[in-house]
Scaffold this active site. Structure first.
Site, short mmCIF file in Angstrom:
data_model
loop_
_atom_site.label_atom_id
_atom_site.label_comp_id
_atom_site.label_asym_id
_atom_site.label_seq_id
_atom_site.Cartn_x
_atom_site.Cartn_y
_atom_site.Cartn_z
N GLY A 14 0.80 -1.22 0.00
CA GLY A 14 0.00 0.00 0.00
C GLY A 14 0.84 1.28 0.00
O GLY A 14 0.51 2.25 -0.68
N ASN A 15 1.95 1.26 0.75
CA ASN A 15 2.76 2.48 0.87
C ASN A 15 3.52 2.85 -0.41
O ASN A 15 4.08 3.92 -0.51
CB ASN A 15 3.74 2.35 2.05
N LYS A 131 -13.35 -9.02 5.80
CA LYS A 131 -12.80 -7.74 5.28
C LYS A 131 -13.86 -6.64 5.31
O LYS A 131 -14.85 -6.70 4.57
CB LYS A 131 -12.36 -7.93 3.82
N LYS A 212 -3.95 -9.63 -1.67
CA LYS A 212 -3.02 -9.40 -2.79
C LYS A 212 -1.73 -10.22 -2.67
O LYS A 212 -1.12 -10.58 -3.68
CB LYS A 212 -2.71 -7.91 -2.98
N LYS A 274 1.82 -12.31 4.00
CA LYS A 274 3.06 -12.23 3.22
C LYS A 274 3.95 -13.44 3.51
O LYS A 274 4.53 -14.04 2.62
CB LYS A 274 3.83 -10.95 3.56
P1 ADP Z 1 1.05 -3.88 2.81
O1 ADP Z 1 0.26 -2.68 2.44
O2 ADP Z 1 2.43 -3.87 2.23
O3 ADP Z 1 0.32 -5.18 2.59
P2 ADP Z 1 0.63 -4.22 5.68
O4 ADP Z 1 0.52 -3.03 6.57
O5 ADP Z 1 -0.60 -4.99 5.37
O6 ADP Z 1 1.37 -3.72 4.36
O7 ADP Z 1 1.69 -5.24 6.32
C1 ADP Z 1 3.03 -4.89 6.61
C2 ADP Z 1 3.19 -4.45 8.07
O8 ADP Z 1 3.07 -5.55 8.96
C3 ADP Z 1 4.54 -3.89 8.41
O9 ADP Z 1 4.71 -2.56 7.97
C4 ADP Z 1 4.55 -4.00 9.95
O10 ADP Z 1 4.04 -2.83 10.53
C5 ADP Z 1 3.57 -5.15 10.23
N1 ADP Z 1 4.12 -6.33 10.91
C6 ADP Z 1 3.36 -7.16 11.65
N2 ADP Z 1 4.08 -8.17 12.16
C7 ADP Z 1 5.35 -7.99 11.72
C8 ADP Z 1 6.58 -8.72 11.92
N3 ADP Z 1 6.63 -9.82 12.64
N4 ADP Z 1 7.70 -8.26 11.30
C9 ADP Z 1 7.65 -7.14 10.56
N5 ADP Z 1 6.53 -6.40 10.35
C10 ADP Z 1 5.39 -6.82 10.93
MG MG Z 2 -1.56 -5.80 3.56
#
Ligand code: ADP
Ligand code: MG
Length: 311
Positions: A14-15, A131, A212, A274
């Site tokens: 997203g970022n 969701k 995604k 992920k």
């Molecule tokens: P995206 O939009 O890329 O899908 P998300 O916000 O859904 O991003 O997921 C990524 C986020 O998950 C990271 O930025 C972090 O804040 C969070 N996160 C949760 N658990 C962990 C972990 N164990 N290690 C690293 N990041 C984590």
């Molecule tokens: Mg996400």
């Protein structure tokens, strides 16, 4: 005989698209920086497929649709809204890629593919929608909507009631043969935006949201990619994330990562999908590799982020 070019699927988080400014101008500016990070990877002469999220964009679009809903200009359903954001984000991305590729004198065409992904009507996710989408309603309005339709609304963290939809697993990608043909013709393909448009076996679009990261993994598997790069807001994945004993991971095997999943190190709504996508992908073979990292680490991806392999 020339050696086979590696095929890489890059999933943009997203970022990579939206910082603060949700205007078209703001998102295009953000994507300009994102494309600057992609160029070094493209220089390495790989077959490149780019996927991306659409959470905030489709959320805003659904609100716009509902705000102006009338019989002459009816609100579009969620599957159509996902298609619309695949188009708009794909346009911004392909437009900026073309500009920067030209400046870098790299001759590679770019195209966005509206992507439909089949989901199973029997997927257990349909019985447990998770969701939240669309506007916040009052409890009364939500209960009326639930009585009148088969939609499900839930109270959302004290902010009101919101419709919730299922997040089923991706089963098949309708356009995969075309996507393969395009990358074999040296074309950069942008596809599976927002996790793809969920369609049922009968071809009909369905009100659901495919994750995604899972969609990107399915795609990587179907095109027999060598590498799946998941770009997000952190440089690496961590054990004990955000705690005093936080520990960033450089390289992990599938077996190690599964242990960490079982120990509960990854948040279900963000990092867990992920990690699961990476695990599914590397289980395809010892030569497959997944990397979870941030956009700014793309240039030296060999040494960056958390590298995940089977063994
Ligand atoms: P995206 O939009 O890329 O899908 P998300 O916000 O859904 O991003 O997921 C990524 C986020 O998950 C990271 O930025 C972090 O804040 C969070 N996160 C949760 N658990 C962990 C972990 N164990 N290690 C690293 N990041 C984590
Ligand atoms: Mg996400």
């Amino acid at each position: 005989m020339s050696e086979k070019k590696p095929t890489i699927v890059v999933a943009l988080g997203g970022n990579a698209i939206l910082a603060e400014d949700a205007s078209a101008k703001g998102q295009k500016e953000r994507l300009k920086q994102t494309v600057e990070y992609l160029i070094p990877l493209i220089r390495k002469d790989v077959n490149l497929i780019i996927t991306h999220g659409n959470g905030p964009q489709v959320g805003n679009l659904v609100l716009q649709q509902q705000a102006s809903d009338s019989s002459k200009n009816p609100a579009m359903p969620l599957d159509t809204c996902v298609a619309m954001t695949q188009g708009s984000i794909g346009y911004w991305l392909q437009n900026e890629l073309r500009t920067q590729l030209k400046a870098a004198q790299i001759a590679k065409p770019v195209v966005t593919v509206v992507t439909e992904i089949t989901v199973d009507a029997q997927d257990p996710a349909f019985a447990h929608p998770t969701k939240p989408i669309g506007p916040f309603l009052t409890e009364t309005a939500a209960k009326e909507a639930m009585a009148a339709t088969d939609a499900i609304y839930r109270e959302d963290a004290g902010r009101g009631w919101r419709k919730v939809v299922a997040s089923p697993a991706p089963q098949a990608i309708q356009e995969v043969a075309s996507i393969k043909a395009l990358i074999e013709q040296n074309t950069i393909v942008i596809c599976a935006g927002g996790g793809g448009i969920p369609v049922l076996d009968n071809g009909l679009g369905v009100e659901a949201v495919i994750d995604k990261d899972f969609a990107s993994e399915k795609l990587a598997r179907l095109v027999d990619a060598d590498q799946l790069i998941i770009l997000t807001g952190v440089e690496k994945i961590a054990l004990n994330f955000g705690k005093e004993n936080e520990q960033w991971l450089d390289h992990v095997t599938a077996a190690e990562l599964e242990t960490y999943v079982d120990e509960g190190h990854f948040s279900p709504g963000s990092m867990l999908p992920k990690v699961q996508a990476a695990l599914n992908f590397v289980k395809m073979g010892a030569e497959k590799q997944a990397v979870i990292t941030s956009l700014d680490k793309l240039a030296d991806i060999e040494d960056a982020g958390t590298q995940i392999t089977w063994k």
